[in-house]
Design an enzyme around this catalytic site. Structure first.
Site, PDB file in Angstrom:
ATOM      1  N   GLU A  29       0.852  -1.190   0.000  1.00 14.67           N
ATOM      2  CA  GLU A  29       0.000   0.000   0.000  1.00 14.67           C
ATOM      3  C   GLU A  29       0.887   1.238   0.000  1.00 14.67           C
ATOM      4  O   GLU A  29       2.001   1.214   0.538  1.00 14.67           O
ATOM      5  CB  GLU A  29      -0.883  -0.028   1.263  1.00 14.67           C
ATOM      6  CG  GLU A  29      -1.749   1.217   1.446  1.00 14.67           C
ATOM      7  CD  GLU A  29      -2.843   1.048   2.488  1.00 14.67           C
ATOM      8  OE1 GLU A  29      -2.885   0.000   3.161  1.00 14.67           O
ATOM      9  OE2 GLU A  29      -3.677   1.972   2.615  1.00 14.67           O
ATOM     10  N   ASN A  74      -6.676   1.512   2.765  1.00 14.39           N
ATOM     11  CA  ASN A  74      -7.386   2.767   2.969  1.00 14.39           C
ATOM     12  C   ASN A  74      -6.923   3.838   1.980  1.00 14.39           C
ATOM     13  O   ASN A  74      -7.682   4.737   1.622  1.00 14.39           O
ATOM     14  CB  ASN A  74      -7.155   3.260   4.404  1.00 14.39           C
ATOM     15  CG  ASN A  74      -7.743   2.305   5.435  1.00 14.39           C
ATOM     16  OD1 ASN A  74      -8.603   1.487   5.130  1.00 14.39           O
ATOM     17  ND2 ASN A  74      -7.276   2.406   6.684  1.00 14.39           N
ATOM     18  N   ASN A 188     -12.176  -0.655  -0.821  1.00 15.90           N
ATOM     19  CA  ASN A 188     -11.527  -1.228   0.357  1.00 15.90           C
ATOM     20  C   ASN A 188     -12.302  -0.889   1.616  1.00 15.90           C
ATOM     21  O   ASN A 188     -12.665   0.275   1.832  1.00 15.90           O
ATOM     22  CB  ASN A 188     -10.107  -0.663   0.494  1.00 15.90           C
ATOM     23  CG  ASN A 188      -9.410  -1.167   1.744  1.00 15.90           C
ATOM     24  OD1 ASN A 188      -9.070  -2.350   1.835  1.00 15.90           O
ATOM     25  ND2 ASN A 188      -9.225  -0.289   2.726  1.00 15.90           N
ATOM     26  N   GLU A 189     -12.573  -1.902   2.418  1.00 14.34           N
ATOM     27  CA  GLU A 189     -13.193  -1.726   3.746  1.00 14.34           C
ATOM     28  C   GLU A 189     -14.261  -0.632   3.761  1.00 14.34           C
ATOM     29  O   GLU A 189     -14.215   0.285   4.593  1.00 14.34           O
ATOM     30  CB  GLU A 189     -12.106  -1.452   4.804  1.00 14.34           C
ATOM     31  CG  GLU A 189     -11.186  -2.628   5.004  1.00 14.34           C
ATOM     32  CD  GLU A 189     -10.225  -2.501   6.188  1.00 14.34           C
ATOM     33  OE1 GLU A 189     -10.107  -1.412   6.765  1.00 14.34           O
ATOM     34  OE2 GLU A 189      -9.580  -3.525   6.519  1.00 14.34           O
ATOM     35  N   TYR A 260      -6.740  -8.794  11.729  1.00 15.15           N
ATOM     36  CA  TYR A 260      -5.435  -8.615  12.360  1.00 15.15           C
ATOM     37  C   TYR A 260      -5.571  -8.997  13.822  1.00 15.15           C
ATOM     38  O   TYR A 260      -6.565  -8.649  14.459  1.00 15.15           O
ATOM     39  CB  TYR A 260      -4.981  -7.152  12.269  1.00 15.15           C
ATOM     40  CG  TYR A 260      -4.762  -6.653  10.852  1.00 15.15           C
ATOM     41  CD1 TYR A 260      -3.582  -6.930  10.182  1.00 15.15           C
ATOM     42  CD2 TYR A 260      -5.738  -5.910  10.197  1.00 15.15           C
ATOM     43  CE1 TYR A 260      -3.366  -6.463   8.876  1.00 15.15           C
ATOM     44  CE2 TYR A 260      -5.537  -5.447   8.903  1.00 15.15           C
ATOM     45  CZ  TYR A 260      -4.353  -5.726   8.245  1.00 15.15           C
ATOM     46  OH  TYR A 260      -4.145  -5.277   6.972  1.00 15.15           O
ATOM     47  N   GLU A 308      -6.466  -9.299   3.546  1.00 15.49           N
ATOM     48  CA  GLU A 308      -5.615  -8.661   4.564  1.00 15.49           C
ATOM     49  C   GLU A 308      -5.633  -9.546   5.805  1.00 15.49           C
ATOM     50  O   GLU A 308      -6.695  -9.747   6.410  1.00 15.49           O
ATOM     51  CB  GLU A 308      -6.116  -7.262   4.945  1.00 15.49           C
ATOM     52  CG  GLU A 308      -5.830  -6.224   3.897  1.00 15.49           C
ATOM     53  CD  GLU A 308      -6.150  -4.799   4.353  1.00 15.49           C
ATOM     54  OE1 GLU A 308      -5.948  -4.504   5.556  1.00 15.49           O
ATOM     55  OE2 GLU A 308      -6.600  -4.010   3.519  1.00 15.49           O
ATOM     56  N   GLN A 368       1.388  -6.544   5.488  1.00 13.83           N
ATOM     57  CA  GLN A 368       1.708  -6.237   4.112  1.00 13.83           C
ATOM     58  C   GLN A 368       3.054  -6.874   3.767  1.00 13.83           C
ATOM     59  O   GLN A 368       3.456  -7.793   4.466  1.00 13.83           O
ATOM     60  CB  GLN A 368       1.719  -4.735   3.923  1.00 13.83           C
ATOM     61  CG  GLN A 368       0.336  -4.116   4.220  1.00 13.83           C
ATOM     62  CD  GLN A 368       0.179  -2.677   3.776  1.00 13.83           C
ATOM     63  OE1 GLN A 368       0.993  -2.125   3.064  1.00 13.83           O
ATOM     64  NE2 GLN A 368      -0.911  -2.021   4.210  1.00 13.83           N
TER      65      GLN A 368
END
Ligand code: AHR
Length: 520
Positions: A29, A74, A188-189, A260, A308, A368
């Protein structure tokens, strides 16, 4: 106390699925030092003619990363892709809202596509459905994939003509050719209030559906990923998935999952049980997909893209502080988690969990890849180096290709603060039918005792033990650094016995094990 045990039965006739190699994907990212100072650092002694760090490329190639998600995260929800292409000198600097940074646009779509070629990986591109929509997504797709003769494809072809640097690149790397990006994330999200352009499930589902339909009009062979929940703690989970799929079931191929974990209360037993939460998350999303499938009387299955996943908590406090007080700057130090030995064990357990669901989880990205919650770190004036989590990721990508086998695991169990019936050992195996190799991945999450794993491998007549690789350390908090690989895998020769189709392997307390059998 009862004796601790672990037994598995591995049979070629009981497959889970052929593993899609894309479950060993990763993520870069525009965040912190992932791109600038990570993959790209002109002036570094190892930098190539495009400014890419060769030491990083070498490590990425060693792992064998099949796909890399880009450019966010993000970041993508405020990404203006047009700013990231064309002559570098003409590209604007932009305020990057997600991470409160200045984006210099020195690396953009062309450069990253070139990096992917060098890394031997496929680009998984995300489009901005936060501040933008269908037209920006289609224009980027046209730019990337259409051969020539239209506005955006010709723009790609013409890029480099004005800029001498790019002329060289074009000749060298064939940047004139379409990039052929097949995998696309639709935002994304979008369920997260932190996301620029955050939407309700219905709003997002409609937009994802219309964007997907338009993109597939350009190229029906694309594989498209709709955003699932950002994590299982979201108040809208899992209704979010159901609503999004009610809208977009027919036009998308995947739904995303993100998670996560962290050891915030320094409770290692509980920390290592969190892969059970990942397992539960996957099962819930599969059920939700299949519920919508049933409602729609559809014949199609939606696959899961766990795009992710990782451990992420070490740098949280420092980051929260910097995010609030920091002036705008290029590539600040952000999300630079320094991973310890127990993090590597949980990453191994999460890889085992992904493999156990390889019939539905067809893509996954360790988030990542470089510097930002990453297996690979770089020193500005020094080398690239391997964090502890590098090793289970390397082993799974290297030896976990082929057919995942149902392990029929029976193991003694324990309870932790948040989990009950946690198996002391977790394990899965992959049979590489081409190479005629069988690899057992196993973690002993008991912190006090070695446990013997008994594997019935009668189905693998003629196979012999090739090696038993172990990652273990007395100190759960041991870390690696640029100068020192404290946590390093080793090959052990005194822990396994294979006789009459029964393999007995001693798994050291708190250890990651890769036990390889083969015919040759
Ligand atoms: O990977 C770091 C961030 O975590 C990503 O930008 C976002 O998608 C997630 O919340």
């Amino acid at each position: 106390m009862d004796k601790k045990f672990a037994r598995i039965t591995l049979d070629k006739d009981f497959p889970i699925s052929r593993v899609d190699k894309r479950i060993y994907g990763s993520f870069v990212e525009h965040l912190g030092r992932a791109v600038y100072g990570g993959v790209y650092q002109p002036g570094h002694p190892s930098a190539d003619e495009e400014g890419f760090r060769q030491d990083v490329l070498d490590l990425v190639k060693e792992i064998g990363v099949p796909i890399v998600r880009y450019p966010g995260g993000n970041f993508v929800s405020n990404f203006y892709w047009e700013d990231s292409v064309g002559p570098v000198a003409d590209r604007p600097r932009r305020l990057e809202l997600a991470w409160r940074s200045t984006e210099p646009n020195l690396v953009g779509v062309n450069e990253f596509s070139s990096w992917c070629k060098k890394a031997g990986t496929d680009l998984m591109m995300a489009v901005n459905l936060g501040t933008r929509g269908i037209d920006a997504a289609c224009n980027l797709l046209e730019y990337c994939n259409h051969p020539s003769g239209t506005k955006y494809s010709d723009l790609r072809v013409s890029h480099g003509i004005k800029d001498p640097h790019n002329i060289n690149l074009r000749r060298k790397n064939g940047a004139k050719e379409p990039f052929g990006v097949k995998l696309w994330c639709l935002g994304n999200e979008m369920d997260g209030p932190w996301q620029t352009g955050h939407k309700t499930a219905r709003e997002y589902g409609r937009l994802a559906d219309e964007t997907a339909k338009a993109m597939k009009q350009i190229d029906p062979s694309l594989e498209l990923v709709a955003c699932g929940s950002s994590n299982t703690g979201m108040a809208t989970y899992p209704q979010w998935e159901a609503t999004v799929l009610e809208e977009a079931y027919d036009s998308v191929d995947f739904i995303s999952l993100h998670t996560y974990y962290g050891n915030r209360f320094n409770d290692t037993r509980n920390f290592l049980a969190q892969s059970d939460d990942m397992d539960h998350f996957i099962r819930t999303v599969i059920s939700t997909c299949d519920f919508v499938k049933a409602k729609k009387r559809s014949k199609k299955d939606i696959m899961l893209s766990f795009d992710e996943w990782n451990v992420w908590f070490h740098a949280n406090e420092a980051d929260d502080d910097t995010m609030q007080n920091r002036p705008w700057s290029v590539a600040p130090h952000l999300l630079e988690d320094h991973y310890d030995f127990e993090d590597a064990l949980l990453v191994g357990l999460m890889l085992i969990t992904l493999l156990k669901h390889s019939d539905r989880v067809r893509m996954a990205c360790l988030a990542q890849l470089v510097n930002v919650i990453a297996p690979i770190m770089t020193e500005e004036n020094g080398p690239a180096w391997k964090q502890t989590i590098y090793y289970p990721y390397l082993h799974a990508s290297k030896y976990g290709r082929g057919i995942a086998l149902n392990p029929s695991l029976r193991s003694s169990k324990h309870d932790t603060m948040d989990f009950t019936d946690v198996t002391d050992v977790d394990s899965v195996a992959v049979w590489n039918d081409e190479k005629e190799e069988l690899t057992i991945f196993a973690v002993n999450r008991d912190l006090d005792e070695d446990i013997v794993l008994e594997a019935d491998v009668k189905s693998f007549a003629g196979y012999r033990l090739l090696e038993h690789i172990v990652l273990e350390h007395d100190d759960m908090k041991a870390v690696n650094s640029a100068g020192r690989q404290t946590v390093l895998p080793k090959t052990v020769t005194d822990r396994d016995e294979l006789k009459d189709g029964l393999l007995q392997s001693r798994l050291g307390k708190a250890s990651w094990n890769v036990i390889r059998l083969g015919k040759n």
